[in-house]
Design a protein around this motif. Structure first.
Motif, short mmCIF file in Angstrom:
data_model
loop_
_atom_site.label_atom_id
_atom_site.label_comp_id
_atom_site.label_asym_id
_atom_site.label_seq_id
_atom_site.Cartn_x
_atom_site.Cartn_y
_atom_site.Cartn_z
N ALA A 1 -3.08 4.87 3.06
CA ALA A 1 -1.87 4.58 2.63
C ALA A 1 -1.05 3.52 3.21
CB ALA A 1 -1.13 5.70 2.97
N ALA A 2 -1.82 3.12 4.56
CA ALA A 2 -1.05 2.25 5.45
C ALA A 2 -1.41 0.65 4.69
CB ALA A 2 -1.91 1.81 6.88
N GLU A 3 -2.22 0.39 3.92
CA GLU A 3 -2.21 -0.88 3.29
C GLU A 3 -1.27 -0.88 2.11
OE1 GLU A 3 -5.86 -1.31 1.36
OE2 GLU A 3 -5.92 0.46 0.28
N PHE A 4 -0.50 0.29 1.78
CA PHE A 4 0.34 0.04 1.02
C PHE A 4 1.84 -0.05 1.68
CE2 PHE A 4 -2.55 2.17 -1.64
CZ PHE A 4 -2.35 1.25 -2.87
N GLU A 5 1.94 0.25 3.02
CA GLU A 5 2.99 0.15 3.72
C GLU A 5 3.19 -1.14 4.60
OE1 GLU A 5 3.37 3.71 6.30
OE2 GLU A 5 3.61 4.97 4.75
N ASN A 6 1.88 -1.71 4.88
CA ASN A 6 2.14 -2.91 5.48
C ASN A 6 1.84 -4.10 4.47
OD1 ASN A 6 -0.74 -2.99 5.08
ND2 ASN A 6 -1.29 -2.41 7.06
N GLY A 7 1.48 -3.70 3.35
CA GLY A 7 1.70 -4.86 2.39
C GLY A 7 0.38 -5.61 2.22
N SER B 1 -2.22 -4.26 0.83
CA SER B 1 -2.84 -4.30 -0.62
C SER B 1 -2.44 -5.27 -1.76
CB SER B 1 -2.36 -2.90 -1.28
OG SER B 1 -0.95 -2.96 -1.29
N ARG C 1 1.35 6.61 -3.46
CA ARG C 1 1.82 5.66 -2.28
C ARG C 1 2.23 6.35 -1.30
NH1 ARG C 1 0.78 1.24 -5.97
NH2 ARG C 1 -1.13 2.14 -7.15
N LYS C 2 2.18 7.59 -0.95
CA LYS C 2 2.98 8.29 0.14
C LYS C 2 1.94 8.86 0.99
CE LYS C 2 7.15 7.32 -1.67
NZ LYS C 2 7.88 6.59 -0.86
N MET C 3 2.02 8.44 2.25
CA MET C 3 1.10 8.98 3.35
C MET C 3 1.02 10.67 3.40
SD MET C 3 0.62 7.61 7.29
CE MET C 3 0.40 6.17 6.85
#
Length: 294
Positions: free
Chosen positions: A120-126, A128, A209-211
């Motif tokens: 999930a971190a790769e979606f939060e920090n961009g 992805s 897309r939610k951790m």
């Protein structure tokens, strides 16, 4: 694919969550081995017996009240402790690891928490967006993630087994010898089942897309909450009660006692269930990745 793997493992090594969760496994393993060592010691049984004798000579009834309200005398407790000591001293390494980390879902829960956080971190920090810009093929992305899940499962299983066996050696806990072939097969099956649970967690990462949502679903599956409820319902219908054995949690619980033991699931059954779930979750993930924009 190789570049994605290299970037992701660089992220994993630098992430605090990996080291914190692996550290938790090591600490739990050592604490558990220390507790078992004390329970196996003559001093522990002697303490319990002395407490029972002192209570009896003073005229007081010394016992334990169960959640159901029943009174258990300390004499009976001492007998139970002796039986537990006998059972614990005759475990194989597989059963020892299983009793601590697998029967209650501890290893599975820690693993899916890491998968949920990491993916999930790769979606939060961009991160992805960069990956899909450089590698637009979603199938390659998915295959890479499946490989990563399996490799992370190997790491978590290795640390779990290592922490338990090192703790057993430090505290002098004797175990029954197990053939290396059985150990290798058991290890591979644990990794396979763990990978299936990790794949389900990843699926919910890509879906929501939610951790937090992914971690919650992973823990529910890893701890066996839903499976236990389903098995309780299935027990009311004897003709279909065995369906509960076709779940990842049931396979993990069976592996908690070893492989191919009387009353447990066979290694072929566990391998088939693990592969079906891993492949099924991967197929669903590919559909989600193709339909959902990053």
């Amino acid at each position: 694919m190789v570049n994605i793997l290299r970037m992701d493992f660089y992220r994993a090594v630098r992430s605090k969550s990996l080291w914190i969760l692996l550290g938790c496994i090591v600490i739990l393993g050592l604490v558990a081995m220390g507790s078992i060592s004390y329970m196996l010691s003559p001093e522990f049984l002697e303490t319990m017996q002395n407490a029972s004798g002192a209570a009896a000579s003073s005229g007081f009834h010394f016992g334990i009240t169960t959640p159901g309200g029943d009174q258990v005398d300390m004499g009976e407790v001492s007998q139970s402790i002796e039986q537990a000591q006998y059972m614990l001293s005759g475990l194989t390494p597989m059963a020892l690891v299983g009793n601590i980390f697998m029967n209650g879902g501890g290893l599975a829960c820690l693993f899916v928490v890491f998968i949920g956080i990491f993916f999930a971190a790769e979606f939060e920090n961009g991160f992805s967006k960069n990956v899909f810009t450089a590698f637009p093929n979603r199938a390659v992305f998915l295959i890479t993630r499946v490989v990563e899940i399996v490799l992370f499962a190997v790491v978590f299983t290795l640390v779990t087994v290592g922490a338990t066996l090192i703790g057993a050696a430090v505290f002098g806990i004797e175990m029954l010898a197990a053939p290396m072939g059985d150990m290798a097969l058991w290890f591979a099956l644990v990794v396979l089942v763990l990978s299936g649970m990790g794949m389900l967690t990843a699926l919910f990462v890509w879906l929501t897309r939610k951790m937090a949502a992914a971690i919650a679903i992973g823990i529910v599956v890893g701890s066996g909450i839903i499976v236990s409820l389903v098995q309780a319902v299935l027990s009311l219908f004897p003709s279909i009660s065995d369906l509960g054995n076709f779940t990842l949690y049931a396979c993990m619980r069976s592996l908690g006692s070893g492989i191919d033991f009387t009353g447990g699931l066979t290694s072929v059954h566990i391998a088939a269930v693990g592969l079906v779930f891993l492949a099924g979750y991967a197929a669903l993930s590919l559909l989600i990745l193709k339909k959902k924009d990053i």
